[in-house]
Design a protein around this motif. Structure first.
Motif, mmCIF file in Angstrom:
data_model
loop_
_atom_site.group_PDB
_atom_site.id
_atom_site.type_symbol
_atom_site.label_atom_id
_atom_site.label_comp_id
_atom_site.label_asym_id
_atom_site.label_seq_id
_atom_site.Cartn_x
_atom_site.Cartn_y
_atom_site.Cartn_z
ATOM 1 N N ILE A 46 38.043 51.662 54.151
ATOM 2 C CA ILE A 46 36.809 50.906 53.892
ATOM 3 C C ILE A 46 36.615 50.691 52.399
ATOM 4 C CG2 ILE A 46 34.286 50.945 54.119
ATOM 5 C CD1 ILE A 46 34.809 52.574 56.774
ATOM 6 N N ALA A 47 36.818 51.730 51.599
ATOM 7 C CA ALA A 47 36.650 51.608 50.144
ATOM 8 C C ALA A 47 37.666 50.634 49.554
ATOM 9 C CB ALA A 47 36.781 52.980 49.488
ATOM 10 N N SER A 48 38.922 50.718 49.988
ATOM 11 C CA SER A 48 39.967 49.816 49.480
ATOM 12 C C SER A 48 39.677 48.373 49.851
ATOM 13 C CB SER A 48 41.335 50.219 50.039
ATOM 14 O OG SER A 48 41.668 51.505 49.648
ATOM 15 N N SER A 49 39.270 48.169 51.084
ATOM 16 C CA SER A 49 38.962 46.822 51.555
ATOM 17 C C SER A 49 37.844 46.192 50.727
ATOM 18 C CB SER A 49 38.563 46.882 53.027
ATOM 19 O OG SER A 49 38.088 45.642 53.460
ATOM 20 N N THR A 50 36.788 46.955 50.532
ATOM 21 C CA THR A 50 35.648 46.435 49.774
ATOM 22 C C THR A 50 36.032 46.184 48.321
ATOM 23 O OG1 THR A 50 34.150 47.595 51.260
ATOM 24 C CG2 THR A 50 33.235 46.861 49.172
ATOM 25 N N ALA A 51 36.760 47.101 47.716
ATOM 26 C CA ALA A 51 37.148 46.955 46.309
ATOM 27 C C ALA A 51 38.093 45.772 46.102
ATOM 28 C CB ALA A 51 37.801 48.248 45.816
ATOM 29 N N ILE A 52 39.075 45.628 46.976
ATOM 30 C CA ILE A 52 40.036 44.531 46.821
ATOM 31 C C ILE A 52 39.371 43.185 47.070
ATOM 32 C CG2 ILE A 52 42.122 43.493 47.834
ATOM 33 C CD1 ILE A 52 43.181 46.410 48.091
ATOM 34 N N SER A 53 38.515 43.115 48.079
ATOM 35 C CA SER A 53 37.829 41.843 48.345
ATOM 36 C C SER A 53 36.905 41.490 47.172
ATOM 37 C CB SER A 53 37.054 41.885 49.663
ATOM 38 O OG SER A 53 35.975 42.783 49.598
ATOM 39 N N TYR A 54 36.280 42.491 46.585
ATOM 40 C CA TYR A 54 35.397 42.242 45.441
ATOM 41 C C TYR A 54 36.210 41.739 44.243
ATOM 42 C CZ TYR A 54 31.225 42.725 42.600
ATOM 43 O OH TYR A 54 30.144 42.454 41.802
ATOM 44 N N GLY A 55 37.377 42.327 44.021
ATOM 45 C CA GLY A 55 38.248 41.858 42.939
ATOM 46 C C GLY A 55 38.719 40.427 43.155
ATOM 47 N N ALA A 56 39.096 40.097 44.399
ATOM 48 C CA ALA A 56 39.519 38.725 44.715
ATOM 49 C C ALA A 56 38.364 37.759 44.505
ATOM 50 C CB ALA A 56 40.025 38.652 46.153
ATOM 51 N N MET A 57 37.154 38.181 44.878
ATOM 52 C CA MET A 57 35.967 37.339 44.691
ATOM 53 C C MET A 57 35.736 37.067 43.206
ATOM 54 S SD MET A 57 32.563 37.739 43.566
ATOM 55 C CE MET A 57 32.446 39.501 43.613
ATOM 56 N N LEU A 58 35.857 38.088 42.369
ATOM 57 C CA LEU A 58 35.669 37.891 40.925
ATOM 58 C C LEU A 58 36.700 36.911 40.360
ATOM 59 C CD1 LEU A 58 34.875 41.527 39.710
ATOM 60 C CD2 LEU A 58 33.278 39.590 39.897
ATOM 61 N N LEU A 59 37.935 37.011 40.832
ATOM 62 C CA LEU A 59 38.989 36.095 40.387
ATOM 63 C C LEU A 59 38.643 34.656 40.777
ATOM 64 C CD1 LEU A 59 41.830 35.582 39.205
ATOM 65 C CD2 LEU A 59 42.727 36.004 41.501
ATOM 66 N N ILE A 60 38.225 34.463 42.021
ATOM 67 C CA ILE A 60 37.879 33.113 42.481
ATOM 68 C C ILE A 60 36.683 32.579 41.696
ATOM 69 C CG2 ILE A 60 37.078 31.739 44.444
ATOM 70 C CD1 ILE A 60 38.686 33.722 46.218
ATOM 71 N N LYS A 61 35.678 33.414 41.460
ATOM 72 C CA LYS A 61 34.514 32.990 40.671
ATOM 73 C C LYS A 61 34.948 32.533 39.283
ATOM 74 C CE LYS A 61 30.514 35.607 42.348
ATOM 75 N NZ LYS A 61 29.332 34.785 42.249
ATOM 76 N N HIS A 62 35.859 33.306 38.672
ATOM 77 C CA HIS A 62 36.337 32.989 37.319
ATOM 78 C C HIS A 62 37.095 31.661 37.293
ATOM 79 C CE1 HIS A 62 37.743 33.672 33.253
ATOM 80 N NE2 HIS A 62 38.967 33.412 33.662
ATOM 81 N N ILE A 63 37.827 31.383 38.349
ATOM 82 C CA ILE A 63 38.622 30.143 38.403
ATOM 83 C C ILE A 63 37.738 28.936 38.726
ATOM 84 C CG2 ILE A 63 40.432 28.934 39.693
ATOM 85 C CD1 ILE A 63 41.803 31.725 39.964
ATOM 86 N N THR A 64 36.849 29.074 39.705
ATOM 87 C CA THR A 64 36.084 27.907 40.164
ATOM 88 C C THR A 64 34.872 27.590 39.301
ATOM 89 O OG1 THR A 64 34.793 29.252 41.697
ATOM 90 C CG2 THR A 64 36.782 28.203 42.560
ATOM 91 N N LYS A 65 34.179 28.622 38.819
ATOM 92 C CA LYS A 65 33.008 28.438 37.949
ATOM 93 C C LYS A 65 31.947 27.502 38.551
ATOM 94 C CE LYS A 65 35.248 29.369 33.497
ATOM 95 N NZ LYS A 65 36.369 30.098 33.947
ATOM 96 N N ARG A 66 31.686 27.624 39.834
ATOM 97 C CA ARG A 66 30.643 26.801 40.462
ATOM 98 C C ARG A 66 29.275 27.265 39.960
ATOM 99 N NH1 ARG A 66 29.062 25.978 46.880
ATOM 100 N NH2 ARG A 66 28.115 23.941 46.588
ATOM 101 N N ARG A 67 28.472 26.325 39.565
ATOM 102 C CA ARG A 67 27.149 26.663 39.043
ATOM 103 C C ARG A 67 26.217 27.108 40.161
ATOM 104 N NH1 ARG A 67 25.653 21.436 35.690
ATOM 105 N NH2 ARG A 67 26.394 20.540 37.634
ATOM 106 N N ARG A 68 25.278 27.980 39.803
ATOM 107 C CA ARG A 68 24.281 28.459 40.759
ATOM 108 C C ARG A 68 23.456 27.271 41.270
ATOM 109 N NH1 ARG A 68 24.553 33.891 42.528
ATOM 110 N NH2 ARG A 68 25.477 35.092 40.855
ATOM 111 N N PRO A 69 22.879 27.390 42.462
ATOM 112 C CA PRO A 69 22.102 26.275 43.029
ATOM 113 C C PRO A 69 20.980 25.784 42.118
ATOM 114 C CG PRO A 69 22.487 27.932 44.703
ATOM 115 C CD PRO A 69 22.997 28.504 43.412
ATOM 116 N N PHE A 70 20.267 26.698 41.478
ATOM 117 C CA PHE A 70 19.141 26.308 40.630
ATOM 118 C C PHE A 70 19.589 25.683 39.313
ATOM 119 C CE2 PHE A 70 19.999 30.849 40.222
ATOM 120 C CZ PHE A 70 20.241 30.986 38.859
ATOM 121 N N VAL A 71 20.859 25.826 38.963
ATOM 122 C CA VAL A 71 21.421 25.147 37.789
ATOM 123 C C VAL A 71 21.939 23.780 38.199
ATOM 124 C CG1 VAL A 71 23.200 25.246 35.996
ATOM 125 C CG2 VAL A 71 22.003 27.333 36.674
ATOM 126 N N GLN A 72 22.586 23.732 39.349
ATOM 127 C CA GLN A 72 23.151 22.482 39.879
ATOM 128 C C GLN A 72 22.056 21.478 40.239
ATOM 129 O OE1 GLN A 72 26.464 21.957 40.277
ATOM 130 N NE2 GLN A 72 26.402 20.045 41.394
#
Length: 196
Positions: free
Chosen positions: A86-112
């Motif tokens: 459970i800890a590994s799954s959550t940590a790895i998914s969180y790391g993948a999410m941070l990578l995708i956020k860094h690549i896509t840089k989609r603005r928050r709804p209230f900014v968009q």
């Protein structure tokens, strides 16, 4: 692992398409949902949604920590293995999410869209939702480790409620939350061999 890589590429492609087509059907749907949610907020509901949104850190850490402590106290190697899964799954998914956020840089709804008024102004970027990613990863891993209805139902109810709270609070689009749920669930399923 190959499936995870493919899933990440698919999400990145979808996010680029979504971001580049600011008035696409998907973006119009996202905006409409966010405006409707903001218009229907009440103080009581907002307090509940803030509580749910804040709960993710405690549950994401508390579940594997509790299992680890329980496994050590009772000398249960399977419980300790489930804690690692459970800890590994959550940590790895969180790391993948941070990578995708860094690549896509989609603005928050209230900014968009300045017509979307959030309950508070979250920092960072929007796609995918970190809360949805980690909660669905935790819920899926816990449900796979303990496949009983009384574990599965509350796990997914909690994960879904946290994900919904992010839209209600005005900090994530529906597509952000959906992508996070898919990423978290997929990561937990891919890492299932850890628990065996």
């Amino acid at each position: 692992m190959k499936v995870l890589v493919v899933a990440i590429y698919v999400m990145i492609f979808v996010s680029f398409v979504n971001i580049s087509c600011a008035q696409s059907k998907i973006q119009q749907f996202d905006d409409r949902v966010m405006l409707d949610l903001a218009a229907s907020r009440t103080p009581g509901q907002t307090e509940v949604m803030l509580f749910l949104s804040r709960s993710y850190k405690y549950v994401d850490v508390g579940v594997p920590a509790g299992l680890l402590i329980g496994g050590i106290i009772t000398n249960d190697s399977q419980m300790r293995q489930n804690a690692l899964y459970i800890a590994s799954s959550t940590a790895i998914s969180y790391g993948a999410m941070l990578l995708i956020k860094h690549i896509t840089k989609r603005r928050r709804p209230f900014v968009q869209n300045i017509n979307i008024v959030p309950v508070y102004r979250a920092s960072s970027t929007s796609f995918p939702s970190g809360h949805a990613t980690s909660t669905f990863s935790t819920a899926t891993a816990l449900s796979r480790a303990y496949p009983k209805w009384y574990v599965i139902a509350p796990s997914y109810l909690w994960a879904g409620s946290v994900a919904y709270s992010r839209m209600y609070l005005g900090v994530h689009y529906p597509t952000d939350v959906t992508a996070g749920a898919i990423l978290g669930t997929g990561t937990a399923l891919l890492l299932q061999p850890i628990k065996n």
